[in-house]
Motif scaffolding. Structure first.
Motif, PDB file in Angstrom:
ATOM      1  N   UNK A 195       0.816  -1.218   0.000  1.00 45.22           N
ATOM      2  CA  UNK A 195       0.000   0.000   0.000  1.00 45.22           C
ATOM      3  C   UNK A 195       0.845   1.263   0.000  1.00 45.22           C
ATOM      4  N   UNK A 196       2.141   1.123   0.201  1.00 44.80           N
ATOM      5  CA  UNK A 196       3.024   2.282   0.289  1.00 44.80           C
ATOM      6  C   UNK A 196       3.273   2.889  -1.083  1.00 44.80           C
ATOM      7  N   UNK A 197       3.600   4.168  -1.101  1.00 48.34           N
ATOM      8  CA  UNK A 197       3.949   4.821  -2.356  1.00 48.34           C
ATOM      9  C   UNK A 197       5.182   4.182  -2.980  1.00 48.34           C
ATOM     10  N   UNK A 198       6.096   3.748  -2.139  1.00 54.26           N
ATOM     11  CA  UNK A 198       7.323   3.120  -2.648  1.00 54.26           C
ATOM     12  C   UNK A 198       7.001   1.944  -3.550  1.00 54.26           C
ATOM     13  N   UNK A 199       6.101   1.069  -3.103  1.00 54.56           N
ATOM     14  CA  UNK A 199       5.748  -0.106  -3.904  1.00 54.56           C
ATOM     15  C   UNK A 199       4.843   0.272  -5.073  1.00 54.56           C
ATOM     16  N   UNK A 200       3.824   1.052  -4.804  1.00 53.06           N
ATOM     17  CA  UNK A 200       2.839   1.355  -5.842  1.00 53.06           C
ATOM     18  C   UNK A 200       3.432   2.167  -6.983  1.00 53.06           C
ATOM     19  N   UNK A 201       4.403   3.003  -6.686  1.00 51.07           N
ATOM     20  CA  UNK A 201       4.990   3.857  -7.726  1.00 51.07           C
ATOM     21  C   UNK A 201       6.073   3.157  -8.540  1.00 51.07           C
ATOM     22  N   UNK A 202       6.456   1.968  -8.113  1.00 49.08           N
ATOM     23  CA  UNK A 202       7.470   1.226  -8.858  1.00 49.08           C
ATOM     24  C   UNK A 202       6.809   0.330  -9.898  1.00 49.08           C
ATOM     25  N   UNK A 203       7.286   0.420 -11.128  1.00 45.47           N
ATOM     26  CA  UNK A 203       6.821  -0.487 -12.169  1.00 45.47           C
ATOM     27  C   UNK A 203       7.447  -1.858 -11.960  1.00 45.47           C
ATOM     28  N   UNK A 204       6.861  -2.842 -12.597  1.00 41.83           N
ATOM     29  CA  UNK A 204       7.419  -4.184 -12.499  1.00 41.83           C
ATOM     30  C   UNK A 204       8.765  -4.253 -13.210  1.00 41.83           C
ATOM     31  N   UNK A 205       8.875  -3.585 -14.349  1.00 40.29           N
ATOM     32  CA  UNK A 205      10.110  -3.637 -15.144  1.00 40.29           C
ATOM     33  C   UNK A 205      10.468  -2.258 -15.653  1.00 40.29           C
ATOM     34  N   UNK A 206      11.704  -2.143 -16.104  1.00 43.36           N
ATOM     35  CA  UNK A 206      12.229  -0.854 -16.527  1.00 43.36           C
ATOM     36  C   UNK A 206      11.573  -0.260 -17.752  1.00 43.36           C
TER      37      UNK A 206
END
Length: 210
Positions: A195-206
């Protein structure tokens, strides 16, 4: 408690299973991100020219994502209670790794044209295997190898989290997998992290396609 620094790009990618494990078990670590531009100078210093990299106590270094996950599992008691359980955990990890490789290949090479065929054919076959494995362990009521969570569960959860972003209905026909996913997702450490911004804002791949 050893000190950990996990070095990877600012995406979920191959470091995500270890990040999920550390967050869920409330094990402190420094989550250091590297830009793709800065990676050029770091690459020659890495044994295989790849990230992630785990630095333990400032000097011991582990590379390769599954070596890192296995190291953490052994260090903190999440690798089964004996060699037989460890072998079963290894088998699940290898099976998930193969499925994850197929998923990554799709999103990097043939995302738009290959998605439907991947979901209907290859992914469905793979999910069928994991459904049967879950059912074989206490009718899928707990985890995939034992009645206690292991590193294999974190990796399987991450695979499911990825493919659900691709196709939200992909596990609807697999009740064991759906229950497993929801149980892991509801764990306090996992729930807070995803639920954190850190996880949600990261895409699965580059390539940011998913």
């Amino acid at each position: 408690m050893p000190s950990y620094k996990l070095v990877y790009f600012d995406v979920r990618g191959r470091a995500a299973p270890s990040r999920l494990f550390l967050k869920d078990q409330n094990i402190p670590f420094e989550d250091e991100t590297v830009t793709f531009e800065a990676f050029g100078s770091l690459k020659p210093k890495l044994p295989f020219g790849q990230l992630p990299l785990l630095i333990v106590d400032g000097d011991f270094r582990v590379v390769q994502s599954m070596a890192i996950l296995r190291y953490l599992g052994r260090e903190h008691g999440f690798y089964g209670s004996d060699n037989k359980e460890a072998a079963l955990i290894d088998a699940i990890i290898d099976g998930v790794a193969e499925s994850f490789h197929n998923f990554v290949t799709l999103i990097w090479t043939n995302f738009e044209d290959g998605k439907a065929e991947y979901v209907d054919s290859k992914l469905t076959q793979e999910l069928t295997h994991f459904e049967k494995l879950l059912q074989s362990n206490n009718e899928g009521k707990h985890f995939i190898v034992t009645d206690k969570i292991t590193i294999a569960d974190y990796f399987l959860f991450y695979l499911l989290d990825c493919v659900l972003k691709l196709e939200p209905a992909c596990i609807d026909a697999f009740p064991m997998l759906r229950g497993f996913y929801e149980r892991i997702r509801a764990r306090p450490g996992i729930a807070a992290y995803i639920a954190s911004d850190t996880y949600r804002n990261r895409c699965v791949a580059g390539n940011k396609k998913i």
